[in-house]
Enzyme design. Structure first.
Site, PDB file in Angstrom:
ATOM      1  N   ILE A 124       0.918  -1.143   0.000  1.00 15.23           N
ATOM      2  CA  ILE A 124       0.000   0.000   0.000  1.00 15.23           C
ATOM      3  C   ILE A 124       0.956   1.191   0.000  1.00 15.23           C
ATOM      4  O   ILE A 124       1.517   1.555   1.024  1.00 15.23           O
ATOM      5  CB  ILE A 124      -0.913   0.017   1.245  1.00 15.23           C
ATOM      6  CG1 ILE A 124      -1.682  -1.292   1.400  1.00 15.23           C
ATOM      7  CG2 ILE A 124      -1.844   1.223   1.200  1.00 15.23           C
ATOM      8  CD1 ILE A 124      -2.687  -1.594   0.308  1.00 15.23           C
ATOM      9  N   PRO A 125       1.216   1.765  -1.178  1.00 17.28           N
ATOM     10  CA  PRO A 125       2.367   2.656  -1.359  1.00 17.28           C
ATOM     11  C   PRO A 125       2.239   4.051  -0.750  1.00 17.28           C
ATOM     12  O   PRO A 125       2.241   5.069  -1.453  1.00 17.28           O
ATOM     13  CB  PRO A 125       2.508   2.710  -2.876  1.00 17.28           C
ATOM     14  CG  PRO A 125       1.120   2.532  -3.373  1.00 17.28           C
ATOM     15  CD  PRO A 125       0.460   1.583  -2.405  1.00 17.28           C
ATOM     16  N   CYS A 126       2.189   4.119   0.575  1.00 20.10           N
ATOM     17  CA  CYS A 126       2.115   5.411   1.255  1.00 20.10           C
ATOM     18  C   CYS A 126       3.390   6.229   1.030  1.00 20.10           C
ATOM     19  O   CYS A 126       3.377   7.445   1.194  1.00 20.10           O
ATOM     20  CB  CYS A 126       1.810   5.229   2.741  1.00 20.10           C
ATOM     21  SG  CYS A 126       2.965   4.184   3.618  1.00 20.10           S
ATOM     22  N   HIS A 127       4.474   5.568   0.614  1.00 23.36           N
ATOM     23  CA  HIS A 127       5.711   6.308   0.324  1.00 23.36           C
ATOM     24  C   HIS A 127       5.560   7.205  -0.906  1.00 23.36           C
ATOM     25  O   HIS A 127       6.368   8.098  -1.105  1.00 23.36           O
ATOM     26  CB  HIS A 127       6.894   5.338   0.146  1.00 23.36           C
ATOM     27  CG  HIS A 127       6.741   4.399  -1.017  1.00 23.36           C
ATOM     28  ND1 HIS A 127       6.016   3.232  -0.933  1.00 23.36           N
ATOM     29  CD2 HIS A 127       7.226   4.455  -2.277  1.00 23.36           C
ATOM     30  CE1 HIS A 127       6.058   2.600  -2.093  1.00 23.36           C
ATOM     31  NE2 HIS A 127       6.791   3.330  -2.932  1.00 23.36           N
TER      32      HIS A 127
END
Length: 166
Positions: A124-127
């Protein structure tokens, strides 16, 4: 329900993967190597698939993840997390843009809070979420890791684009 744990040694630190027979529940950087929990005979397929797909991601050959995972949070948090998965590989989006995408442009802080509670790092690409002015802000794994992940994706995308032009 029994939970299992595996540790993946990435180029930017150890990632602890926790889950059940059915799904991965947590993928988080840990600061201390706790004796390295490697894949064992009893390790469920869901964790093995996660481990292998993370390895492919770090080697630059995977951009999307297909193993089963569980999102545990409020309806709002799950909505934010599902929206995060729509941010394309090697691209970024601001917290404000994310709030607009979910239909609540005033929820910038709530989006940031949900982002910070994401337990499925990288997948879950919160970056990929940045400040409105383009600066890197907040990342549970540390800003230096966020910067590394974004640079990694950009360099892998550039290599892919370069090889496609020949």
């Amino acid at each position: 329900m029994t939970t299992f744990k595996v540790e993946y040694k990435s180029p930017i630190g150890v990632i602890e993967i926790i889950g059940t027979e059915q799904a991965v529940q947590s993928i988080l950087f840990i600061e201390n190597e706790s004796g390295a929990e490697w894949v064992q005979a009893e390790t469920p397929t869901s964790l093995i698939d996660c481990y292998n797909q993370l390895d492919e991601y770090f080697r630059g050959i995977r951009q999307e993840f297909t193993f089963p995972y569980e999102l545990k949070g409020t309806d709002f948090q799950r909505e934010v997390w599902n929206t995060l998965t729509e941010i394309p590989y090697a691209k970024t989006q601001s917290y404000k843009e994310l709030a607009v995408t979910i239909g609540n442009e005033k929820a910038i802080r709530a989006v940031g809070s949900a982002n910070g509670k994401n337990k499925l790092s990288i997948v879950i690409p919160c970056h990929r979420v940045i400040g409105s002015n383009g600066t890197l802000t907040g990342y549970a794994g540390g800003l230096w890791r966020k910067e590394w992940l974004l640079e990694h994706e950009k360099s892998m995308e550039a290599k892919k684009m370069g090889s496609g032009r020949k």
